[in-house]
Design a protein around this motif. Structure first.
Motif, mmCIF file in Angstrom:
data_model
loop_
_atom_site.group_PDB
_atom_site.id
_atom_site.type_symbol
_atom_site.label_atom_id
_atom_site.label_comp_id
_atom_site.label_asym_id
_atom_site.label_seq_id
_atom_site.Cartn_x
_atom_site.Cartn_y
_atom_site.Cartn_z
ATOM 1 N N LEU B 14 0.684 -1.326 -0.023
ATOM 2 C CA LEU B 14 -0.074 -0.138 0.064
ATOM 3 C C LEU B 14 0.737 1.149 -0.010
ATOM 4 O O LEU B 14 0.773 2.342 -0.570
ATOM 5 N N ALA B 18 0.642 4.402 -2.435
ATOM 6 C CA ALA B 18 -0.059 5.552 -2.154
ATOM 7 C C ALA B 18 1.382 6.714 -2.547
ATOM 8 O O ALA B 18 0.995 7.794 -2.556
ATOM 9 N N ILE B 24 -4.849 7.641 -2.189
ATOM 10 C CA ILE B 24 -4.981 6.693 -0.976
ATOM 11 C C ILE B 24 -4.470 7.248 0.437
ATOM 12 O O ILE B 24 -3.533 7.784 0.641
ATOM 13 N N GLN B 46 -1.311 11.839 3.928
ATOM 14 C CA GLN B 46 -2.074 10.550 3.501
ATOM 15 C C GLN B 46 -2.474 9.600 4.823
ATOM 16 O O GLN B 46 -2.770 8.848 4.481
ATOM 17 N N LYS B 70 -9.234 6.937 -1.755
ATOM 18 C CA LYS B 70 -9.344 5.711 -1.572
ATOM 19 C C LYS B 70 -8.977 5.194 -0.103
ATOM 20 O O LYS B 70 -7.686 5.441 0.180
ATOM 21 N N CYS B 151 -7.936 -1.104 -3.775
ATOM 22 C CA CYS B 151 -7.864 0.335 -4.443
ATOM 23 C C CYS B 151 -8.806 0.296 -5.812
ATOM 24 O O CYS B 151 -9.140 1.447 -6.203
#
Lengths: 278, 320
Positions: B14, B18, B24, B46, B70, B151
């Motif tokens: 992730l 990101a 994200i 984030q 997301k 995602c």
């Protein structure tokens, strides 16, 4: 009274009457909950505060209005119909077969942002939108209308703490302080006062106004577009549950009901009398 | 044995995603992880920490999702699910707001922490909601893949991460889109397992003494179960065992039985999992996960016996 507030008073009469008639016809609806907060909605929607486009409900730059006390949906539905988000004939189908809405707020109605009915949850979604707006460098405001009874939910205070910590000054919270829940007055149930102190201690800029005075509502809400404080602001709007229809006021057990028969006729007459000056 | 946990595999991937996609966002309820430390350090804009307020994590995450983010709402598994049921129901099930709920430590992962930290009811509860997919992760490869898959999801998605280290059983690039996978061929007998019990099923089916039983193993990692693929996978099978580290009512075994029943497939099924009649008392047994499993008859030795007995017994005639 200047021309705008006079116009808003006229609108208040018109919207209240249409909304009451809709609930009488359907035999459903939280009439008193709507009457306590409808002037706040009118100030937002007709007082040049809330930016929206009835022809384009999903307009990305619109302000977001989160009606967290979802039982006041008839007030919002009546206003959205009046503004042209959908045809006014929808109001006649309130809670009827083929109708698009009923008692609690639902997201798929044009102009409505969330589904609400489970109290204390819309506020967190509002704060999330406000944070997302800031991340995206969007300039719209997020207006969240809470019931005072809703403030018994712990989730309200989880969100309040979060909003203040994150300095969400694009989140404008209005509390419909009508002092009544379903069974009793708030100060008899579990006291909410000192209410201002609670919000202030959570890190909010706190304003207290008469929630039926358009002059006071506009004066409190107008400057917030300019982010006059880096704190989020809560406007505690002092209201009367049932305002405009005396027969329904100050009686807890009118919560969640629509009047019928002679009481309904009396309420309609009371509304006309209350607003005859405009 | 993988040298990374499912959690670190998930958040490592992730993190990579990101870095390339500013939309994200992780909303964490005061939860950490080695892989999250670099996320917080390198991508602070984030990463949102709501404190120990899981219910707020769900609604804040849902609000963020309405602005195009997301969002991954992350906390200890029982608290980001069962504590937040009403929030998940309204925001994600009823309103269809797509977020990914990441629960750390499902099943008996937190073996020594007692029943508040065990999560042995979540599948039954969350599969009663519409518009939510449940993904029980089996290994680190699947965990990383689900960072990507999440995602792209247009609906709410719950990722169940186990706390322990497990062998890697999937190849990189494996297609997880079918929601289940046959890991081991077997003609007459099949074990359908989920989460950590997949590894146990695999080990038993391949161990000396069981080869003659010709046991197939299927990993179900998505609920609602992909019905057509399941029916195809078990076509011709004579007996099924379901295996889960979850109370039996409403879990994987129940879901399998519902599908077989609705499709009028008269295949005998034995459900193995946690006995709800035993309650939570066994969760206070300390000395490791295997010991708690033993109390419910799903430790390795008890399972070997149960599987052997069930698959060796003559099938009873079934009529419907």
């Amino acid at each position: 009274m200047d021309s705008l507030t006079k116009e808003l008073e006229r609108k208040s009469h018109h919207i209240r009457k249409a909304m009451l008639q809709m609930c009488i016809d359907a035999g459903k609806g939280h009439v008193t909950s709507c009457f306590s907060c409808v002037d706040i909605l009118i100030a937002l929607y007709y007082g040049n505060l809330l930016r929206c486009d009835p022809q384009n409900p999903e307009w990305p730059e619109r302000d977001r209005f989160i009606l967290s006390k979802g039982q006041a949906s008839p007030a919002l539905y009546t206003i959205l119909a009046d503004l042209g988000f959908y045809d006014k004939s929808e109001l006649k189908k309130f809670n009827k077969p083929g109708g698009m809405f009923a008692v609690h707020l639902q997201k798929d109605v044009p102009g409505v942002e969330i589904t609400a009915g489970s109290l204390g949850q819309g506020y967190g979604v509002a704060a999330g939108i406000a944070l997302g707006a800031r991340m995206n460098m969007e300039l719209y405001n997020v207006y969240a209308l809470l019931g005072d009874g809703e403030c018994y939910e712990g989730s309200i205070w989880e969100t309040a703490m979060f909003a203040a910590h994150n300095r969400l000054n694009n989140l404008i919270t209005v509390v419909d302080r009508n002092y009544l829940c379903v069974t009793d007055f708030t100060e008899n149930l579990v006291a909410l006062e000192p209410f201002e102190d609670k919000w202030r201690s959570f890190g909010f800029n706190v304003l207290r106004v008469d929630g039926h005075s358009f002059e006071q509502l506009l004066r409190a809400l107008e400057p917030l577009r300019s982010r006059t404080s880096d704190k989020p602001t809560v406007v505690i709007a002092e209201t009367v549950k049932g305002q405009g229809a005396e027969s329904l006021c100050h009686q807890p057990l009118w919560h969640g009901r629509a009047p019928s028969g002679q009481v309904a006729d009396r309420c309609l007459a009371e509304l006309d009398r209350r607003y005859q000056h405009v | 044995m993988s040298d990374v946990t499912q959690r670190d595999a998930f958040f490592d991937r992730l993190y990579e995603l990101a870095r390339e996609d500013v939309n994200i966002v992780i909303v964490a309820a005061d939860m950490s992880a080695p892989a999250l430390d670099k996320f917080r350090r390198d991508l602070p804009a984030q990463f949102v920490n709501v404190g120990i307020a899981e219910q707020n994590a769900i609604v804040i995450a849902s609000g963020l999702a309405l602005t195009g983010k997301k969002v991954f709402a992350y906390a200890i598994a029982p608290f980001i699910t069962l504590r937040c049921l009403e929030q998940i129901r309204v925001a994600n099930a009823i309103m269809h707001i797509p977020i990914t709920i990441v629960g750390m430590g499902t099943g008996l992962s937190y073996d020594s922490d007692g029943p508040t930290h065990h999560l042995i009811e979540d599948v039954a509860v969350l599969r009663a909601f519409a518009n939510i997919e449940i993904h029980s992760i089996t290994d680190a490869v699947m965990a990383a893949a689900y960072a990507d898959i999440s995602c792209t999801k247009k609906k709410a998605n719950y990722i169940r991460l186990d706390k322990d280290f497990y062998p890697v059983i999937y190849d990189g690039g494996f297609d997880f889109s079918h929601g289940l996978a046959r890991l081991r061929e077997g003609k007459d007998n099949i074990i359908i397992a989920t989460g950590p019990m997949v590894h146990v099923a695999n080990a038993i089916a391949g161990s000396p003494g069981f080869e003659g039983l010709d046991i197939g193993v299927v990993d179900v990692f998505e609920i609602p179960i992909n019905e057509s693929t399941l029916l195809e996978t078990i076509d011709g099978v004579k007996k099924i065992i379901t295996l889960e580290e979850h109370f039996l009512p409403g879990g994987l075994g129940s879901a399998i039985c519902e599908i077989l029943n609705d499709n009028e497939m008269p295949v005998p099924v034995k459900r193995l999992g946690l006995d709800i009649n035993a309650g939570y008392q066994h969760c206070y047994k300390y000395g490791g996960r295997e010991l708690i499993r033993r109390c419910h008859g799903i430790d390795r030795r008890s399972l070997e016996q149960a599987i052997s007995e069930y698959f060796c017994a003559q099938p009873q005639s079934v009529t419907i």
